[in-house]
Design an enzyme around this catalytic site. Structure first.
Site, PDB file in Angstrom:
ATOM      1  CG  HIS A 159      -2.297   0.538   0.913  1.00 32.56           C
ATOM      2  ND1 HIS A 159      -2.511   1.564   0.005  1.00 32.56           N
ATOM      3  CD2 HIS A 159      -3.518   0.212   1.390  1.00 32.56           C
ATOM      4  CE1 HIS A 159      -3.797   1.838  -0.047  1.00 32.56           C
ATOM      5  NE2 HIS A 159      -4.441   1.034   0.772  1.00 32.56           N
ATOM      6  CB  SER A 160       4.271   2.118   1.108  1.00 34.33           C
ATOM      7  OG  SER A 160       5.002   1.021   0.584  1.00 34.33           O
TER       8      SER A 160
END
Length: 455
Positions: A137-138
């Site tokens: 998700h980063s």
């Protein structure tokens, strides 16, 4: 090198705070025919990776997080690190595929390499195979994550290939840049502080006012469950038109009904202050759809699970979501994230790490809705018959629902904690049942026919 945006680095801090969670988000493509040979698939993937340098970069963090983490080229980049082949056991049905997706959601991505992976799944029933594309998700949000999969597909006739722009290079921050940034704060901050304060007031109120106790919020383990619900997008659009609401309102109404069924089945009273949900809101411009990062804000509404009538429940959701939007909550949160990008990284990182270790009791579930491709995609000329979204869970949220539209179908990918949410099939059944009820109440007489059928 390019610095991570505050929200991107925040997802790493969140993952570090709980050994039980993995923050990889995914999409599963169901593709007709047989998978390509390994060498051919490697060449297809190599072409996609070549379109975006970020897929060849890993994160470098400074000691004690004294400086902002940066994306830097992986000098030992090897495509083989990011490809895995597996096969479903006989009969290769949807249950087996969902169990595989759940297992993949449990596994953390290796931070020694770029934070993404492709899993080729053979032996899917009906002469098909599946491709799971997973990224941290980063690295991506729902919208930009889809662009990774799109880069592996054949070009759509009449459409230029969606090559993602190369990330802009950035020299290391010098003290002069820091001084300039600090001196600009007195000018930048007052411009938006009034609107930001007005929009953040209800958000802050929600955060400091815990919801009623609910079995959906609590500690989670490492194992996951995953199920799928489906609806014809044409049905959703007709319901939208019949009741003068938005597509997202219809989605939330179906989700609210499903959670009502789940809680009643657990002998819990569906109280009005029991189910506050986190709804990510995309702040991404059309020009940045393929840029790999996170550009989202959020809203925190209560879903009216106390309302029994489907049409009344839909109307309550319409009014609540209109109110949240009119207050500018998502824009205010986005302004805070923009401001955070101008501040020194170390105190922000330390604060995020500290906050992540405090158990949140405000939100009970995640619901994220991502618009997918309208046109039918192909890989090597073979049709992509379905796209299934897969979202991680964290922060004591024992369930999460990702919604994705694709080629006439709306698909709900539901993730649950293995031990505390063994009944998430009730959510899938409840969503499909509620869409059917709303169709009937809207007077839609024709049979529901999704353009794409599931496994």
């Amino acid at each position: 090198m390019t610095e991570l945006r505050p929200l991107d680095s925040g997802f790493m801090e969140l993952e570090d705070s709980d050994r039980h969670i993995s923050l990889g988000i995914g999409a599963v493509a169901i593709i007709s025919g047989a998978p390509p040979a390994r060498g051919e698939f490697g060449r297809i993937l190599a072409r996609g990776v070549q379109q975006n340098a970020r897929l060849r970069q890993k994160v470098r963090r400074a000691p004690l997080d004294l400086a902002t983490p940066v994306w830097e080229d992986d000098p030992n980049f090897d495509l083989a690190h990011h490809i895995r082949w597996t096969a479903l056991p006989t009969p290769g049905d949807e249950r087996a595929l969902c169990e595989l997706v759940a297992t993949e959601l449990e596994e953390r991505l290796d931070r020694d390499h770029p934070l993404w992976q492709c899993v080729v799944v053979e032996h899917l029933a009906g002469d098909r195979w599946a491709l799971l594309v997973k990224a941290h998700h980063s690295l991506v949000d729902g919208v930009s994550g889809l662009s990774v999969f799109r880069s592996l597909c054949d070009a759509v006739p009449g459409e230029a290939e969606n090559a993602a722009p190369e990330p802009r290079s950035r020299a290391e921050m010098r003290w002069l840049d820091v001084v300039r940034g600090v001196t600009r704060l007195p000018v930048v901050v007052p411009r938006s502080v009034a609107a930001m304060t007005r929009g953040l007031t209800p958000v802050v109120s929600a955060v400091v006012s815990p919801a009623a106790e609910c079995s959906l919020n609590g500690p989670i383990g490492r194992q996951r469950r995953y199920v799928v619900a489906r609806a014809a997008l044409s049905d959703v659009h007709e319901i939208r038109a019949a009741f003068d609401v938005t597509v997202n309102d219809v989605v939330l109404a179906a989700v609210a009904a499903a959670y009502r069924d789940l809680l009643v089945g657990r002998a819990e009273r569906p109280a009005p202050d029991k189910l506050r949900v986190l709804i990510p809101v995309s702040m991404r411009s059309e020009q940045a759809r393929s840029t790999l990062d996170n550009r989202v804000s959020a809203m925190l509404p209560f879903l009216p699970i106390d309302v029994a009538d489907p049409v009344e429940r839909l109307d309550v959701i319409r009014r609540r979501m209109t109110g949240h939007k009119s207050r500018g909550e998502a824009q205010a949160e986005n302004s805070v994230l923009a401001l955070a990008g101008r501040l020194p990284f170390a105190p922000i990182a330390w604060s995020l790490r500290l906050l992540a270790r405090f158990p949140q009791r405000t939100v009970a579930a995640l619901v994220t809705n991502v618009p997918g491709p309208r046109e039918r995609l192909t890989v090597r000329g073979h049709a992509v018959t379905e796209l299934l979204p897969a979202t991680p869970i964290a922060m004591r949220l024992r369930t999460g629902i990702a919604v994705l539209s694709y080629a006439g179908q709306l698909t709900f990918g539901i993730t649950g904690d293995y031990d505390t949410a063994p009944d998430i099939a009730v959510l899938a059944e409840g969503i499909e049942r509620e869409i059917k009820r709303l169709r009937e109440r809207a007077g839609i007489r024709r049979p529901s026919r999704p353009e794409v059928t599931g496994p």
